[in-house]
Motif scaffolding. Structure first.
Motif, PDB file in Angstrom:
ATOM      1  N   GLY A 196       1.265  -1.638  -0.207  1.00 20.85           N
ATOM      2  CA  GLY A 196       0.263  -0.179  -0.195  1.00 20.85           C
ATOM      3  C   GLY A 196       0.841   1.329   0.176  1.00 20.85           C
ATOM      4  N   ALA A 197       0.430   2.072  -0.202  1.00 23.59           N
ATOM      5  CA  ALA A 197       1.327   3.011  -1.078  1.00 23.59           C
ATOM      6  C   ALA A 197       0.324   4.707  -0.915  1.00 23.59           C
ATOM      7  CB  ALA A 197       1.682   3.278  -2.089  1.00 23.59           C
ATOM      8  N   GLY A 198      -0.723   4.598   0.342  1.00 27.84           N
ATOM      9  CA  GLY A 198      -1.306   5.605   0.694  1.00 27.84           C
ATOM     10  C   GLY A 198      -0.343   6.199   1.525  1.00 27.84           C
ATOM     11  N   PRO A 199      -0.952   7.496   2.406  1.00 28.82           N
ATOM     12  CA  PRO A 199      -0.055   7.648   3.232  1.00 28.82           C
ATOM     13  C   PRO A 199       0.943   7.662   4.261  1.00 28.82           C
ATOM     14  CG  PRO A 199      -2.103   9.397   3.370  1.00 28.82           C
ATOM     15  CD  PRO A 199      -2.463   7.736   2.644  1.00 28.82           C
ATOM     16  N   ILE A 200       0.272   6.035   5.286  1.00 27.71           N
ATOM     17  CA  ILE A 200       1.187   5.466   5.710  1.00 27.71           C
ATOM     18  C   ILE A 200       1.935   4.540   5.231  1.00 27.71           C
ATOM     19  CG2 ILE A 200       1.061   3.608   7.937  1.00 27.71           C
ATOM     20  CD1 ILE A 200       0.691   6.745   9.364  1.00 27.71           C
ATOM     21  N   GLY A 201       1.990   4.141   4.282  1.00 28.05           N
ATOM     22  CA  GLY A 201       3.034   3.066   4.025  1.00 28.05           C
ATOM     23  C   GLY A 201       3.513   4.470   2.720  1.00 28.05           C
ATOM     24  N   LEU A 202       3.771   5.498   2.550  1.00 22.64           N
ATOM     25  CA  LEU A 202       4.113   5.948   1.626  1.00 22.64           C
ATOM     26  C   LEU A 202       5.934   6.378   2.909  1.00 22.64           C
ATOM     27  CD1 LEU A 202       2.507   8.153  -1.024  1.00 22.64           C
ATOM     28  CD2 LEU A 202       4.342   6.713  -1.294  1.00 22.64           C
ATOM     29  N   LEU A 203       4.934   7.386   4.028  1.00 17.81           N
ATOM     30  CA  LEU A 203       6.323   7.793   5.295  1.00 17.81           C
ATOM     31  C   LEU A 203       6.329   6.019   5.633  1.00 17.81           C
ATOM     32  CD1 LEU A 203       2.804  10.699   6.438  1.00 17.81           C
ATOM     33  CD2 LEU A 203       5.862  10.860   5.321  1.00 17.81           C
ATOM     34  N   THR A 204       6.224   5.377   6.116  1.00 13.28           N
ATOM     35  CA  THR A 204       6.693   4.583   6.249  1.00 13.28           C
ATOM     36  C   THR A 204       8.042   4.261   5.224  1.00 13.28           C
ATOM     37  OG1 THR A 204       4.699   3.429   7.357  1.00 13.28           O
ATOM     38  CG2 THR A 204       6.435   2.190   7.232  1.00 13.28           C
ATOM     39  N   ALA A 205       7.534   3.456   4.338  1.00 13.44           N
ATOM     40  CA  ALA A 205       8.557   3.669   3.381  1.00 13.44           C
ATOM     41  C   ALA A 205       9.820   4.587   3.355  1.00 13.44           C
ATOM     42  CB  ALA A 205       8.250   3.817   1.836  1.00 13.44           C
ATOM     43  N   ALA A 206       9.545   6.128   3.382  1.00 15.24           N
ATOM     44  CA  ALA A 206      10.117   6.798   3.582  1.00 15.24           C
ATOM     45  C   ALA A 206      10.919   6.689   4.652  1.00 15.24           C
ATOM     46  CB  ALA A 206       9.298   8.202   4.250  1.00 15.24           C
ATOM     47  N   VAL A 207      10.740   6.802   6.222  1.00 16.00           N
ATOM     48  CA  VAL A 207      11.536   5.872   6.921  1.00 16.00           C
ATOM     49  C   VAL A 207      12.302   4.528   7.056  1.00 16.00           C
ATOM     50  CG1 VAL A 207      11.610   4.908   9.492  1.00 16.00           C
ATOM     51  CG2 VAL A 207      10.267   6.750   8.149  1.00 16.00           C
ATOM     52  N   LEU A 208      12.162   3.655   6.049  1.00 15.39           N
ATOM     53  CA  LEU A 208      12.451   2.869   5.248  1.00 15.39           C
ATOM     54  C   LEU A 208      14.032   3.477   4.623  1.00 15.39           C
ATOM     55  CD1 LEU A 208       9.861   0.342   4.715  1.00 15.39           C
ATOM     56  CD2 LEU A 208      12.194  -0.339   6.393  1.00 15.39           C
ATOM     57  N   LYS A 209      14.241   4.118   3.332  1.00 16.51           N
ATOM     58  CA  LYS A 209      14.920   4.097   2.939  1.00 16.51           C
ATOM     59  C   LYS A 209      15.847   5.496   3.529  1.00 16.51           C
ATOM     60  CE  LYS A 209      15.737   4.805  -0.701  1.00 16.51           C
ATOM     61  NZ  LYS A 209      16.686   3.216  -1.549  1.00 16.51           N
ATOM     62  N   ALA A 210      15.583   5.853   4.675  1.00 17.99           N
ATOM     63  CA  ALA A 210      16.279   7.071   5.035  1.00 17.99           C
ATOM     64  C   ALA A 210      16.837   5.766   6.004  1.00 17.99           C
ATOM     65  CB  ALA A 210      15.850   8.308   6.581  1.00 17.99           C
ATOM     66  N   LYS A 211      16.588   4.858   6.362  1.00 15.53           N
ATOM     67  CA  LYS A 211      17.736   3.565   7.063  1.00 15.53           C
ATOM     68  C   LYS A 211      18.909   2.246   6.296  1.00 15.53           C
ATOM     69  CE  LYS A 211      15.076   3.742  11.659  1.00 15.53           C
ATOM     70  NZ  LYS A 211      16.072   3.611  12.351  1.00 15.53           N
ATOM     71  N   GLY A 212      17.975   2.757   5.337  1.00 18.14           N
ATOM     72  CA  GLY A 212      19.504   1.882   4.146  1.00 18.14           C
ATOM     73  C   GLY A 212      18.773   1.211   3.407  1.00 18.14           C
ATOM     74  N   ALA A 213      17.849   0.585   2.960  1.00 11.84           N
ATOM     75  CA  ALA A 213      16.339  -0.702   3.001  1.00 11.84           C
ATOM     76  C   ALA A 213      15.911  -0.219   1.722  1.00 11.84           C
ATOM     77  CB  ALA A 213      15.518  -0.848   3.637  1.00 11.84           C
ATOM     78  N   THR A 214      16.742  -1.522   0.833  1.00 11.41           N
ATOM     79  CA  THR A 214      16.174  -1.585  -0.678  1.00 11.41           C
ATOM     80  C   THR A 214      14.240  -2.035  -0.951  1.00 11.41           C
ATOM     81  OG1 THR A 214      17.572  -2.361  -1.294  1.00 11.41           O
ATOM     82  CG2 THR A 214      16.109  -2.270  -3.024  1.00 11.41           C
ATOM     83  N   VAL A 215      13.216  -0.825  -0.845  1.00 10.34           N
ATOM     84  CA  VAL A 215      12.442  -0.580  -0.519  1.00 10.34           C
ATOM     85  C   VAL A 215      10.807  -0.713  -1.767  1.00 10.34           C
ATOM     86  CG1 VAL A 215      10.118   0.564   0.163  1.00 10.34           C
ATOM     87  CG2 VAL A 215      12.768   0.918   1.116  1.00 10.34           C
ATOM     88  N   ALA A 216      10.364  -1.997  -2.137  1.00  6.99           N
ATOM     89  CA  ALA A 216       9.064  -1.882  -3.031  1.00  6.99           C
ATOM     90  C   ALA A 216       8.259  -2.126  -2.367  1.00  6.99           C
ATOM     91  CB  ALA A 216       9.302  -3.602  -3.483  1.00  6.99           C
ATOM     92  N   VAL A 217       7.346  -1.398  -3.077  1.00  6.48           N
ATOM     93  CA  VAL A 217       5.409  -1.268  -2.711  1.00  6.48           C
ATOM     94  C   VAL A 217       5.044  -2.189  -3.918  1.00  6.48           C
ATOM     95  CG1 VAL A 217       5.867   0.854  -1.870  1.00  6.48           C
ATOM     96  CG2 VAL A 217       5.328   1.130  -4.072  1.00  6.48           C
ATOM     97  N   THR A 218       3.971  -2.645  -2.945  1.00 11.19           N
ATOM     98  CA  THR A 218       2.760  -2.888  -4.381  1.00 11.19           C
ATOM     99  C   THR A 218       1.585  -2.428  -3.952  1.00 11.19           C
ATOM    100  OG1 THR A 218       1.483  -5.177  -4.892  1.00 11.19           O
ATOM    101  CG2 THR A 218       2.568  -4.899  -2.336  1.00 11.19           C
ATOM    102  N   GLU A 219       0.836  -1.501  -5.020  1.00  6.71           N
ATOM    103  CA  GLU A 219       0.239  -1.280  -4.640  1.00  6.71           C
ATOM    104  C   GLU A 219      -0.962  -0.736  -5.879  1.00  6.71           C
ATOM    105  OE1 GLU A 219      -2.971   2.228  -4.456  1.00  6.71           O
ATOM    106  OE2 GLU A 219      -1.008   1.582  -2.787  1.00  6.71           O
ATOM    107  N   LEU A 220      -2.151  -0.628  -6.199  1.00  8.51           N
ATOM    108  CA  LEU A 220      -2.933  -1.349  -7.083  1.00  8.51           C
ATOM    109  C   LEU A 220      -3.312   0.574  -7.642  1.00  8.51           C
ATOM    110  CD1 LEU A 220      -6.427  -2.439  -5.614  1.00  8.51           C
ATOM    111  CD2 LEU A 220      -4.430  -3.840  -7.433  1.00  8.51           C
TER     112      LEU A 220
END
Length: 372
Positions: free
Chosen positions: A196-220
């Motif tokens: 999910g790339a809604g508000p919480i999904g996007l902001l959680t992804a932002a934190v993950l990228k800040a911590k150095g993770a590789t991030v993929a999203v699944t979103e309709l």
């Protein structure tokens, strides 16, 4: 020197606020300005975001909002309640005994209502799940969709004035993402699939990228997938109607699977996909609020030794989250997709987020109309 609330309190002053009366019933009303009591901080609200939990209240509630005749045990209030828990503002008054913050300072709020005998010190990891916990803006004690609010000093976090107040209003949902990532144990080098790339999904992804993770999203939604890529919070964005998400994750991880999966949709098909995409001993972190029971493939959970964890809100996460924004590590501006006043909160706020949510991430409200 601490200044008493009495020095700032003028009897008879009123303000406007968005009040939740029940399902589908939000009204703009005039209320007395809050009294700034000892130990509290009076805040002129600059901006307040509309949260997914606010939408749940509007569509399905009352959920967190105490129903009429059933007051919250700590606030003593029941509907109608002033909404809004994602907000920033400027200090206008200091209650007696508050001497470590200044009038005019920019602040955000960790919007808890918690019993006085609960340890909320810097080492606490569980005050957010204490008995009778409630939220400012959902359980009473005013809210960010009013022009002013008075909050206990413990829950007021100063921010650098270099951070624009509209962006600062997103620090609350960003803290939700920070806590979810913290709970998941995700670290630099991990491959994380966000559902999910809604508000919480996007902001959680932002934190993950800040911590150095590789991030993929699944979103309709194509618009949301593109926003995840354009903002740089995702390295990959999958349309589950066009590709086999599980196979794509395996391809990108050398057949291993995702180290961590973040569920941010409360949708059963997404939960199933995340379970299938996780590697053995992976972690499924659920951050969305589910209003109905879900099913979990327990055979797969056992055979792959998957850890399933939940996260609600935040616990001593605001300082670290604020530091990410103050340092410029996370840029919140791209996630602001609309700004409105109180009078437009239903038509241009709630209705837009409900019926056209693919076009919006975070719609901010200016209770006073300033900045519009």
């Amino acid at each position: 020197m601490a200044r008493t609330a009495a020095a700032f309190q003028v009897k008879g002053l009123h303000m406007r606020a968005a009040r939740y009366h029940g399902r589908g019933d939000i009204r703009i009303e005039e209320l007395p300005e809050p009294e700034v009591r000892p130990g509290e901080v009076g805040i002129d609200v600059a901006w307040c975001g509309i949260c997914g939990s606010d939408l749940h209240e509007y569509l399905e509630g009352p959920i967190f909002v105490p129903a009429p005749g059933h007051p919250h045990p700590l606030s003593g209030e029941s509907a109608p309640i002033t909404l809004g828990h994602e907000f920033s503002g400027v200090v206008y008054a200091l209650g007696e005994g508050v001497d470590d913050i200044e009038v005019g300072q920019h602040v955000v709020v960790e919007p808890y209502i918690i019993r006085d005998d609960v340890d909320t010190g810097p080492r606490s990891r569980d005050y957010h799940v204490s008995a009778d916990m409630g939220f400012i803006g959902l359980s009473g004690n005013g809210g960010g969709l009013g022009e002013k609010v008075s909050v206990k000093r413990r829950w007021v976090h100063p921010i650098d004035s270099a951070v624009p107040l509209d962006e600062a209003a997103l620090l609350e949902p960003l803290s939700v993402g920070y806590h979810a990532v913290d709970r998941s144990g995700a670290k630099a080098g991990d491959f994380v699939l966000v559902g999910g790339a809604g508000p919480i999904g996007l902001l959680t992804a932002a934190v993950l990228k800040a911590k150095g993770a590789t991030v993929a999203v699944t979103e309709l939604s194509e618009l949301r997938r593109q926003r995840a890529l354009d903002t740089g919070v995702a390295d990959h964005a999958f349309d589950p109607t066009q590709v086999d998400v599980v196979e794509e994750v395996k391809r990108l991880t050398g057949g291993r699977g995702a180290d961590v999966a973040i569920e941010a949709t409360s949708a059963q098909p997404v939960l199933d996909t995340l379970m299938n995409a996780l590697r053995p001993t992976g972690v499924l972190q659920v951050v969305s609020i589910w209003s109905k029971p879900a099913s979990v493939d327990l055979f797969q959970l056992v055979m792959k030794e998957i850890d399933v964890r939940g996260s609600i809100a935040y616990v001593n996460n605001h300082p670290d989250t604020i530091a990410l924004v103050e340092s410029g590590t996370i840029d919140l501006k791209p996630f602001i997709t609309g700004k409105i006043g109180l009078d437009d909160i239903v038509d241009k706020g709630f209705e837009t987020l409900i019926h056209h949510n693919e076009t919006a991430v975070k719609i901010l409200v200016s209770p006073s109309g300033k900045g519009l």
